[in-house]
Design a protein around this motif. Sequence first.
Motif, short mmCIF file in Angstrom:
data_model
loop_
_atom_site.label_atom_id
_atom_site.label_comp_id
_atom_site.label_asym_id
_atom_site.label_seq_id
_atom_site.Cartn_x
_atom_site.Cartn_y
_atom_site.Cartn_z
N ASP A 1 0.82 -1.22 0.00
CA ASP A 1 0.00 0.00 0.00
C ASP A 1 0.85 1.26 0.00
O ASP A 1 0.34 2.34 -0.34
N PRO B 1 -2.77 2.28 -2.74
CA PRO B 1 -3.69 1.27 -2.23
C PRO B 1 -3.89 0.11 -3.19
O PRO B 1 -4.21 0.30 -4.37
N SER C 1 -5.52 1.54 9.65
CA SER C 1 -4.86 2.16 8.50
C SER C 1 -4.18 3.45 8.95
O SER C 1 -4.75 4.25 9.70
N CYS D 1 0.27 -2.65 10.96
CA CYS D 1 -0.81 -1.79 10.46
C CYS D 1 -0.81 -1.79 8.94
O CYS D 1 0.15 -2.24 8.29
N ARG D 2 -1.88 -1.29 8.38
CA ARG D 2 -1.91 -1.04 6.95
C ARG D 2 -1.42 0.39 6.73
O ARG D 2 -2.07 1.35 7.16
N THR E 1 -2.66 8.14 -0.54
CA THR E 1 -3.76 7.22 -0.23
C THR E 1 -4.77 7.10 -1.36
O THR E 1 -5.60 6.18 -1.36
N PRO F 1 -7.40 7.37 5.99
CA PRO F 1 -6.78 6.56 7.04
C PRO F 1 -7.34 6.89 8.41
O PRO F 1 -7.88 7.98 8.65
#
Length: 505
Positions: free
Chosen positions: A111, A115, A433, A448-449, A456, A461
């Motif tokens: 990511d 994404p 996120s 975490c993402r 993004t 997020p």
Amino acid sequence: MSPSARPPDGTTAPRTAPAASAAPATAPPAEPAAPTAGVARPARSARAAAWARAAAWARARAPYVLTAALFAAYATLSVTRHRRMEDSSYDLGIFEQAVRAYAHLQAPVVDLKGPGTLVLGDHFSPVIALIAPLYRVFPGPVTLLVVQAALFALSALPVTRASARLLGQARGLALGAAYGLSWGIQRAVEFDFHEICFAVPLIAFALEALLAGRWRAAVAWGLPLLLVKEDQGLTLAALALVVAWRARRTDRRAARLALGVAVAGAAAAALVFTVVIPAFAADGYTYWQKAGGPGDALHGLGTKLTTLAWVLVPTSGLLALRSPLLWVALPTLGWRFTAADPNYWSTDFHYSAVLMPVVTLALADSLDTVRRSPRPWLRSYAHQLPGAVLAAALALSATSLPLARLGERAAYEKPKRAVAVERLLARIPDGVSVEADYPALTRLTSRCRVFWLGGTRGVRPAYLVFDNASGWAGDPLAYAGRLHPGSRFALVGEAGGMVLLERQL
């Protein structure tokens, strides 16, 4: 007694009494015989044999000791830099996201590149999946750094063994140590993690086999380069051409096999560039925009010539130019020096690491040839060169290269800012996120993402964290509002200029 019966020294022999009148006498007790040199010789021979066996044992294991020492140095440098939050790019986070996905048997989504972006659509490096089992046991960026240190150190083993076989143990060890301390390897160790750490030992083992005349083994060691990075197919092609050239008189079947591999390597590289990577990337191979043309070869000529001098002078004293092994370096130098991106031209970053085993073993190959030269000055130069190359590597390592940091006490101390930032980041829950920049992101990618700050692409997020120590973003809340119109963020905390915001809406 006649003169002929006298003792050899010319004295007169004493008269002997008749046997009948001789009185019986008891012989005096025999005295212990004085030790002779012949008795002590077996003991000395046994000791000499023991010393010879110990010396042979030490010589046989010296390359492994060198490899272990280099691993300790590389790992210490990488881990202490990460511990001090001195990560210099987001590449470590990118590769950790990919390895983490492989470790959980998921598609390698990164990511940080956007994404849902698949790493195979960025660079074709499926080889990094080999780290996944170890990462599953020891999750975190340090695992990648330690693996990279181990792979770079491992490459010193074939370099040292091949050099020692050609030049003798002492000079071979000198070249092996000079290689391990070479600037190209040190720069790669310093610059986070990259997939080329797999290419370096593969090239080193392939060239070791080539120098030993094991043609098929050399080609076999080169084949996995296709899984390291998209450009390495061209390196495989160059390697196979050198094998074909060397084997052309002694093993024509191996030479023909190598020529076939050269064609296949080039074809595989073309296929990856034009078909495989675009199949995983929505926008195709994005690095084409950084590729230049023949005209770009003259741009930044001063920088390129300086880099070329660094590749050839301190590592080989220019003598590597006499070996065809140097052909293996041409694809890497070619794409770098024709690229339009100035980052590829210099001695910085990790781009020169794959050149180091090539140049060092090209030097060993040249030294083996030159020592039989009819020119006395050239033989003398070749005899002194391994020591000179090692001296240059030691001097640079102690002064200006990254390993010099290991002699500084501060390298082992964790800054208060790093402690405060980690305490702040601990307030972010697992699994959420986060939009971040470095160095904070490498503390989060294992749990975490994580998205790159400003990348993004519409995903909102849960948290936003960035380094605003210089004040470049102005008011953090206003900046967050500009990044995500319609969202509202609240300040969670700040530590050492690092700002943590939580989305409320």
